[in-house]
Design a protein around this motif. Structure first.
Motif: not given
Length: 374
Positions: A38-42, A258-262, A274-284
């Motif tokens: 579920r977290l991966a889908v998010g 979202i701005i932090t990811m970008l 893409v790299v920012g969204s994946v990395a920050v999603s995992a870190l968050a």
């Protein structure tokens, strides 16, 4: 045949390579508990949202802090369409007949949610595309506030602060992956099109672009509408994943995330988004677990608010030490294999082959000083 495949790889190599990497991460997530999936889908929904923001910010150089208002529109429209007619009759008895009687499946609901966000963006793009810098940032913030207030007060349609609930959940892993691929292809095709190249030229030097015949407001407006469509799709996917939506979901907290990811990934390239969204999603997610008293499975003292503080510090450090983000505004390169009949590209001992968009990459040379940002 090798030449044809090489040209195809060069045209779509970047989004396809990024998508393959995302699929690998998603498949690894499916091997864990259901909560991890579920977290991966998010996280995949976050990729769509960040790519949607990138389409406008990355190509225009103008920062928008109100894009989550389009996610709000997409989420509410998709939620209203996906809800059964009988349930809407009970929860929204005072809604217009058009809202109560319309029903659609998850796919159509997501598409219509994105289109609704694009229509709203087309209206507000007329004045917004003519301003830049700090004025544009303030205007987009006011847009976010206005949409949030409307959603909180429109009792007959949005149920006010209660929000919509009991929305059929249709955002599964395959659905989210499919929309990630669509977002990557749309963003990549746009930035390589004549529209994207002209907009990037205006980011590099707005005065010179206007003098050469480029209508900067028109180019920004096109990117703004396309960006709003992808952001609306992301909001619709979010609503159909959680099964509910309220006015506070897509507000300042999610905007900051979202701005932090970008920014951390690199706003000048699709790869950075893409790299920012994946990395920050995992870190968050790790930080959220630490807030609750668990860090990598180990008990730790609960620290409410830890995620926001750490992400803020990381963002400031990145802006100071590496303004171009993790990728430095560069795209992932698709490896090319040369057959016996192919002529290898010339190799210069002093410089590599120039990138036609390198001159307008975010943070490249003197362009970063001319970029419109609040």
């Amino acid at each position: 045949m090798n030449g044809l495949l090489g040209r195809a790889g060069g045209a779509l190599g970047v989004p396809l390579a990024l998508f393959v990497g995302i699929v690998v991460v998603a498949l690894l997530a499916t091997t864990g508990p259901a909560s991890v999936e579920r977290l991966a889908v998010g996280g995949l929904v976050n990729v769509v949202l960040v790519v949607g923001l990138y389409v406008f910010v990355g190509n225009s150089g103008v920062w928008s802090f109100g894009h989550m208002s389009f996610a709000l529109v997409g989420g509410y429209v998709a939620g209203l369409l996906a809800m059964p007619v009988r349930l809407k009759g009970q929860l929204l008895p005072d809604a217009p007949a058009l809202v109560r009687d319309l029903h659609a499946g998850p796919f159509v609901a997501v598409v219509v949610g994105g289109l609704a966000a694009a229509v709203v963006a087309a209206v507000v793009a007329v004045p917004l595309s003519r301003i830049g810098g700090l004025s544009a940032g303030l205007a987009t913030v006011s847009l976010l506030i206005a949409f949030s207030v409307v959603a909180a007060q429109w009792q007959s349609v949005t149920r006010g602060q209660k929000g919509l609930s009991s929305i059929p959940m249709g955002t599964t892993m395959p659905v989210a992956l499919g929309w990630v691929l669509v977002a990557l292809l749309v963003a990549w095709t746009y930035q390589r099109s004549s529209f994207g190249i002209r907009l990037r030229a205006s980011k590099s030097d707005e005065v010179a672009a206007a003098a050469s015949g480029i209508s900067v407001p028109v180019q920004r407006g096109v990117a703004f509408v396309l960006s709003a469509f992808l952001t609306g799709v992301g909001g619709a996917l979010f609503a159909l994943q959680l099964g509910s939506i309220n006015p506070g979901v897509f507000y300042l907290d999610y905007t900051f995330l979202i701005i932090t990811m970008l920014v951390l990934g690199g706003a000048g390239s699709l790869t950075g988004a893409v790299v920012g969204s994946v990395a920050v999603s995992a870190l968050a997610e790790v930080l959220r677990r630490a807030e609750g008293g668990s860090l990598l499975g180990l008990p730790v003292p609960a620290r409410p608010g830890l995620a926001d503080v750490v992400l803020g510090i990381v963002l400031v450090v990145m802006l100071l030490r590496r303004p171009g983000g993790l990728t430095g505004g560069r795209e992932l390169r698709w490896p090319r294999r040369h057959g016996a009949g192919d002529r290898p590209p010339p190799v210069s001992p002093t410089a590599s082959e120039p990138d036609p968009l390198a001159g307008v990459a975010l943070g490249a040379g003197s362009d970063s000083r001319r970029e419109d940002s609040p």
